[in-house]
Motif scaffolding. Structure first.
Motif, PDB file in Angstrom:
ATOM      1  N   GLU A   3      43.439  26.033   8.837  1.00  0.00           N
ATOM      2  CA  GLU A   3      43.606  27.405   8.927  1.00  0.00           C
ATOM      3  C   GLU A   3      42.936  28.045   7.786  1.00  0.00           C
ATOM      4  O   GLU A   3      42.445  29.285   7.631  1.00  0.00           O
ATOM      5  N   LYS A   4      43.143  27.369   6.321  1.00  0.00           N
ATOM      6  CA  LYS A   4      42.306  27.968   5.255  1.00  0.00           C
ATOM      7  C   LYS A   4      41.085  28.247   5.514  1.00  0.00           C
ATOM      8  O   LYS A   4      40.298  29.046   4.735  1.00  0.00           O
ATOM      9  N   THR A   5      40.280  27.219   5.938  1.00  0.00           N
ATOM     10  CA  THR A   5      38.778  27.140   5.921  1.00  0.00           C
ATOM     11  C   THR A   5      38.502  27.935   7.370  1.00  0.00           C
ATOM     12  O   THR A   5      37.311  27.808   7.523  1.00  0.00           O
ATOM     13  N   ASN A   6      39.365  28.453   7.975  1.00  0.00           N
ATOM     14  CA  ASN A   6      39.045  28.936   9.517  1.00  0.00           C
ATOM     15  C   ASN A   6      38.030  27.961  10.308  1.00  0.00           C
ATOM     16  O   ASN A   6      37.137  28.513  10.685  1.00  0.00           O
ATOM     17  N   SER A   7      38.542  26.625  10.321  1.00  0.00           N
ATOM     18  CA  SER A   7      37.739  25.996  10.986  1.00  0.00           C
ATOM     19  C   SER A   7      38.409  24.673  11.818  1.00  0.00           C
ATOM     20  O   SER A   7      39.936  24.815  11.518  1.00  0.00           O
ATOM     21  N   PHE A   8      38.091  23.822  12.781  1.00  0.00           N
ATOM     22  CA  PHE A   8      38.716  22.753  13.268  1.00  0.00           C
ATOM     23  C   PHE A   8      37.908  22.024  13.659  1.00  0.00           C
ATOM     24  O   PHE A   8      36.458  22.199  13.712  1.00  0.00           O
ATOM     25  N   GLU A   9      38.284  20.715  14.101  1.00  0.00           N
ATOM     26  CA  GLU A   9      37.466  19.407  14.712  1.00  0.00           C
ATOM     27  C   GLU A   9      38.378  19.206  16.079  1.00  0.00           C
ATOM     28  O   GLU A   9      39.571  19.600  16.344  1.00  0.00           O
TER      29      GLU A   9
ATOM     30  N   ASP B 108      47.332  22.078   4.967  1.00  0.00           N
ATOM     31  CA  ASP B 108      46.634  22.956   5.584  1.00  0.00           C
ATOM     32  C   ASP B 108      45.938  22.421   7.053  1.00  0.00           C
ATOM     33  O   ASP B 108      45.183  23.145   7.654  1.00  0.00           O
ATOM     34  N   MET B 109      46.410  21.595   7.498  1.00  0.00           N
ATOM     35  CA  MET B 109      46.106  20.918   8.747  1.00  0.00           C
ATOM     36  C   MET B 109      47.008  21.054   9.940  1.00  0.00           C
ATOM     37  O   MET B 109      48.365  20.548   9.545  1.00  0.00           O
TER      38      MET B 109
ATOM     39  N   LYS C 144      36.990  39.826  11.994  1.00  0.00           N
ATOM     40  CA  LYS C 144      35.830  39.440  12.804  1.00  0.00           C
ATOM     41  C   LYS C 144      35.758  38.013  13.002  1.00  0.00           C
ATOM     42  O   LYS C 144      35.350  37.402  14.040  1.00  0.00           O
ATOM     43  N   THR C 145      35.973  37.191  11.876  1.00  0.00           N
ATOM     44  CA  THR C 145      35.505  35.626  12.003  1.00  0.00           C
ATOM     45  C   THR C 145      36.607  34.730  11.824  1.00  0.00           C
ATOM     46  O   THR C 145      36.600  33.682  11.962  1.00  0.00           O
ATOM     47  N   LYS C 146      37.777  35.439  12.078  1.00  0.00           N
ATOM     48  CA  LYS C 146      39.130  34.467  12.213  1.00  0.00           C
ATOM     49  C   LYS C 146      39.136  33.792  13.821  1.00  0.00           C
ATOM     50  O   LYS C 146      38.826  34.281  14.659  1.00  0.00           O
ATOM     51  N   VAL C 147      39.576  32.558  13.550  1.00  0.00           N
ATOM     52  CA  VAL C 147      39.581  31.549  14.687  1.00  0.00           C
ATOM     53  C   VAL C 147      41.037  31.650  15.222  1.00  0.00           C
ATOM     54  O   VAL C 147      41.878  31.512  14.573  1.00  0.00           O
ATOM     55  N   TYR C 148      40.829  32.104  16.482  1.00  0.00           N
ATOM     56  CA  TYR C 148      42.508  31.946  16.989  1.00  0.00           C
ATOM     57  C   TYR C 148      42.782  30.759  17.739  1.00  0.00           C
ATOM     58  O   TYR C 148      42.210  30.509  18.617  1.00  0.00           O
ATOM     59  N   LEU C 149      44.063  30.309  17.742  1.00  0.00           N
ATOM     60  CA  LEU C 149      44.338  29.185  18.467  1.00  0.00           C
ATOM     61  C   LEU C 149      45.483  29.946  19.656  1.00  0.00           C
ATOM     62  O   LEU C 149      46.321  30.764  19.381  1.00  0.00           O
ATOM     63  N   LEU C 150      44.806  29.726  20.805  1.00  0.00           N
ATOM     64  CA  LEU C 150      45.382  30.242  21.821  1.00  0.00           C
ATOM     65  C   LEU C 150      46.470  29.394  22.783  1.00  0.00           C
ATOM     66  O   LEU C 150      47.298  29.988  23.346  1.00  0.00           O
ATOM     67  N   HIS C 151      46.224  28.129  22.604  1.00  0.00           N
ATOM     68  CA  HIS C 151      46.992  27.128  23.554  1.00  0.00           C
ATOM     69  C   HIS C 151      46.901  25.887  22.986  1.00  0.00           C
ATOM     70  O   HIS C 151      46.038  25.545  22.543  1.00  0.00           O
ATOM     71  N   SER C 152      48.172  25.105  22.956  1.00  0.00           N
ATOM     72  CA  SER C 152      48.169  23.725  22.821  1.00  0.00           C
ATOM     73  C   SER C 152      49.533  23.074  23.479  1.00  0.00           C
ATOM     74  O   SER C 152      50.487  23.782  23.382  1.00  0.00           O
TER      75      SER C 152
ATOM     76  N   GLY D  18      34.619  28.610  11.146  1.00  0.00           N
ATOM     77  CA  GLY D  18      34.577  30.125  11.771  1.00  0.00           C
ATOM     78  C   GLY D  18      34.016  31.122  10.598  1.00  0.00           C
ATOM     79  O   GLY D  18      33.753  32.152  11.106  1.00  0.00           O
ATOM     80  N   GLN D  19      33.733  30.637   9.372  1.00  0.00           N
ATOM     81  CA  GLN D  19      33.034  31.438   8.449  1.00  0.00           C
ATOM     82  C   GLN D  19      31.468  31.529   8.503  1.00  0.00           C
ATOM     83  O   GLN D  19      31.102  32.503   8.679  1.00  0.00           O
ATOM     84  N   THR D  20      30.966  30.351   8.877  1.00  0.00           N
ATOM     85  CA  THR D  20      29.592  30.465   9.127  1.00  0.00           C
ATOM     86  C   THR D  20      29.160  30.491  10.592  1.00  0.00           C
ATOM     87  O   THR D  20      28.145  30.784  10.910  1.00  0.00           O
TER      88      THR D  20
END
Length: 530
Positions: free
Chosen positions: A68-74, A42-43, A22-30, A98-100
Motif C-alpha cells: 500500500e505504501k508504494t501503491n504497487s502489487f505483485e 506494508d504487505m 488519481k493514481t491510487k490502486v484499489y483492491l476490489l476483491h480477494s 501505481g505511481q509510474t
C-alpha cells in the motif's frame, strides 16, 4: 502584487491530493487476505479471485502481494488486465507500480488490442504513454501480417509498432526481413529504417529506407533500392513498386541489368512491367549490350522493350529506340532517327537517314537491316539509295552506289558486299604497298566487292558493265565524286560518351525517302505498361 503563501500551499496540496487520488490502486476483491505487521508491515497477502482497479484498468489474478505504501502489487497466476473493451493483457506474473503506472508482465504474455495480438514472455506496459514493449523476443499479429523480432514496442493508441534485431514480417505473398522496422497495424504500412529484404515467389526487393504498404502492396523506396525479377535487376536513387499491378518505376541514376540476355538499360527514368516483361527508359537512356567482348552502347530519347507470346515457345522481344539514335562500339558505330531489334529473327532495323560505320567503311541508305548471329553482325541489308564509302585520304575515296546493298561479315569484319541495281563505282586500285595505280569509274547492274583487312581489295561485275580507268594525274575533277557521294564523319559517334551529343546532317544532305519506313510506336503496349 503580493502572493498569499498559505493560499498557494493549499492549492498545491489539493493538486497533490488529486494526483495521489488519481493514481491510487484499489483492491476490489480477494477470497482471503493475510498480513504480518511485524515481518512485513506494508504487505498484504491476497489469495483467491483477486481483483484490483486503477482508474479504468481492471486487473485479476489467483494471488497477489499488495504494497500500500508504494501503491504497487505483485500478481501471480492467470493474470488479466482489462481496459474497456479494447485492451486485454494476460500473463503468468505481473508487477504493477501505481505511481509510474508501469506494468511488468512475464511468462506467456498476450496483449490483444482489437485486431492486433502481441505474444511474448517479457512485456512492460506503460499506461501513461499507452505503450508496451518487449525485449526478449516477441510476435505481433494482425489480419495481414505476422511480425517477430528480438525487441519491439507497440502502442494501442496510435497502432504504431517498432521492431529491432532479427525482424521478420511474414505476409501470404512475401517475407520481409530487416534489422529495424516500423509498422502500423491500422494502415498496414511498414516503414523501412535499415537494410531490409522483401522476398516473394516472383521477385526480391532490397532497401535501406522507404515505405511498404502491405495492404495496397505498393512500395516507395529510397537510397539506391534494388528490385530483382527473373534475372533482371532494377536500381535507382528511388523506386516505386506496385505488386498488384506488377510494375516498378525507377528515378534518377537508373540501371536495369538483364543477366540472362546480357544487357543493361540506364537512364534517369525507367518503367518495368513484370507481368508483360516490358520496359522503357527515358532521360539520357542508354542500352548496353555486353554479350560480346566489347560492349555496344546505344542511346535514344526513349528506349522500349516489349515481349510477346510470354510463357510459350514462341516468346520474342522487340527493342525500340526513338528518336535521335546513336550507337557506339569499338568496331562499329551508327546513327539514325529510330531503330527496332527483333529477337525472333535477330534483326536490327535502322530507320530514316541511317548510317553505319565499320572501321574505315561508311554505309548508308533509306533503311539498314543488320542481322545478328550470337550478338555479332552476320550480314547487313541496305535498302534504297545505298552508298558505301571508304576513305583513302582527305581527297581520295572509294565509292559504290546502288539501289540495294548486302554486306557480309566474318568475325565482325566486312568481307563481301553485293550491290544490286543501278550500280555506280569510283574506285582506286592499289599495288601491294598500297600505292594507288589509277582511278576506275564503272556502271552495271550487279557488283561484288571483296574486302581484306578492312579495305576494298577488288570488285567484279556480273553481266554487262562499262567503265573507264584514268591515270592518277589525269582524273577529271567531275569524276572524283559520285552524284550521291557524302562523307558524314562529322556526325559519327567517337566514344560511348559521344552518343549523347546529337549532330544532324547539314542542310540538303538528308535523304528524301521513297517510302515512310519509320517504326510505329506500340501504343497498346505503352498503355498496358502504364
Amino acid at each position: 502584487m503580493k502572493v498569499d503563501k498559505d493560499t498557494s500551499k493549499v492549492a498545491q496540496t489539493a493538486d497533490q491530493q488529486k494526483q495521489r487520488k488519481k493514481t491510487k490502486v484499489y483492491l476490489l476483491h480477494s477470497d482471503e487476505a493475510q498480513a504480518d505487521k511485524l515481518i512485513h508491515p506494508d504487505m498484504q497477502i491476497l489469495i483467491g479471485h483477486v481483483r484490483f482497479r486503477h482508474d479504468s484498468m481492471y486487473m485479476d489474478c489467483d494471488s497477489a502481494l499488495l504494497f500500500e505504501k508504494t501503491n504497487s502489487f505483485e500478481a501471480f497466476g492467470n493474470v488479466k488486465m482489462r481496459q474497456g473493451d479494447t485492451l486485454f493483457i494476460d500473463g503468468d506474473y505481473l508487477y504493477y507500480d501505481g505511481q509510474t503506472q508501469i506494468a511488468q508482465l512475464r511468462e506467456n504474455v498476450k496483449m490483444v488490442n482489437r485486431n492486433t495480438t502481441l505474444l511474448t514472455d517479457s512485456l512492460n506496459y506503460d499506461r501513461l504513454y499507452d505503450l508496451g514493449y518487449y525485449f526478449e523476443g516477441g510476435t505481433l499479429m494482425d489480419e495481414e501480417n505476422v511480425l517477430t523480432s528480438d525487441w519491439g514496442e507497440y502502442s494501442p493508441a496510435t497502432k504504431q509498432s517498432v521492431f529491432n534485431h532479427d525482424v521478420k514480417l511474414v505476409n501470404p505473398k512475401f517475407v520481409l526481413t530487416s534489422d529495424t522496422l516500423r509498422y502500423n497495424t491500422f494502415s498496414k504500412v511498414a516503414n523501412i529504417l535499415g537494410p531490409s529484404n522483401i522476398v516473394s515467389d516472383d521477385n526480391h526487393i532490397y532497401s535501406e529506407r522507404g515505405f511498404y504498404n502491405t495492404l495496397s502492396e505498393q512500395a516507395e523506396l529510397l537510397d539506391r533500392s534494388i528490385l530483382t525479377n527473373q534475372g533482371k535487376k532494377l536500381i535507382g536513387d528511388s523506386l516505386f513498386y506496385d505488386r498488384k499491378a506488377g510494375y516498378g518505376e525507377a528515378f534518377d541514376n537508373v540501371r536495369m541489368t538483364d543477366s540472362i540476355n546480357k544487357n543493361i538499360l540506364t537512364g534517369d527514368y525507367c518503367f518495368y512491367n513484370e507481368l508483360t516483361d516490358s520496359a522503357f527508359a527515358t532521360k539520357r537512356a542508354v542500352a548496353i549490350d555486353y554479350s560480346q567482348g566489347d560492349s555496344l552502347f546505344l542511346h535514344g530519347d526513349t528506349l522500349q522493350v516489349v515481349s510477346y507470346n510470354l510463357n510459350t515457345d514462341s516468346l520474342y522481344r522487340l527493342m525500340k529506340a526513338y528518336h535521335k539514335v546513336r550507337m557506339y562500339r569499338v568496331d562499329v558505330q551508327g546513327v539514325c532517327d529510330s531503330l527496332v531489334y527483333n529477337s525472333k529473327d535477330s534483326c536490327l532495323t535502322m530507320y530514316r537517314d541511317p548510317i553505319l560505320w565499320n572501321e574505315g567503311q561508311q554505309l548508308l541508305g533509306e533503311e539498314i537491316k543488320i542481322y545478328m548471329n550470337d550478338s555479332t553482325i552476320d550480314w547487313v541489308h541496305i535498302i534504297n539509295q545505298t552508298l558505301t564509302v571508304e576513305m583513302k585520304d582527305s581527297i581520295h575515296y572509294n565509292q559504290v552506289a546502288g539501289k540495294e546493298m548486302k554486306a557480309y561479315f566474318i568475325d565482325g569484319d566486312m568481307r563481301h558486299i553485293e550491290v544490286i541495281g543501278n550500280v555506280q563505282t569510283a574506285f582506286y586500285p592499289e599495288e601491294k604497298d598500297s600505292t594507288m595505280t589509277g582511278f576506275n569509274t564503272s556502271e552495271g547492274s550487279l557488283l561484288h566487292l571483296f574486302l581484306k583487312e578492312k579495305k576494298m581489295e577488288k570488285g567484279k561485275f556480273d553481266g554487262k558493265s562499262n567503265g573507264t580507268m584514268y591515270p592518277m594525274d589525269q582524273i577529271p575533277p567531275d569524276k572524283l565524286r559520285l552524284p550521291t557521294f557524302a562523307w558524314f564523319d562529322y556526325i559519327r559517334p567517337l566514344s560511348k560518351e559521344d552518343i549523347f551529343d546529337w549532330r544532324s546532317k547539314r542542310a540538303g544532305e538528308s535523304l528524301k525517302p521513297t517510302t515512310d519506313r519509320r517504326p510505329k510506336t506500340d501504343k497498346r503496349n505503352l498503355i498496358n505498361m502504364k
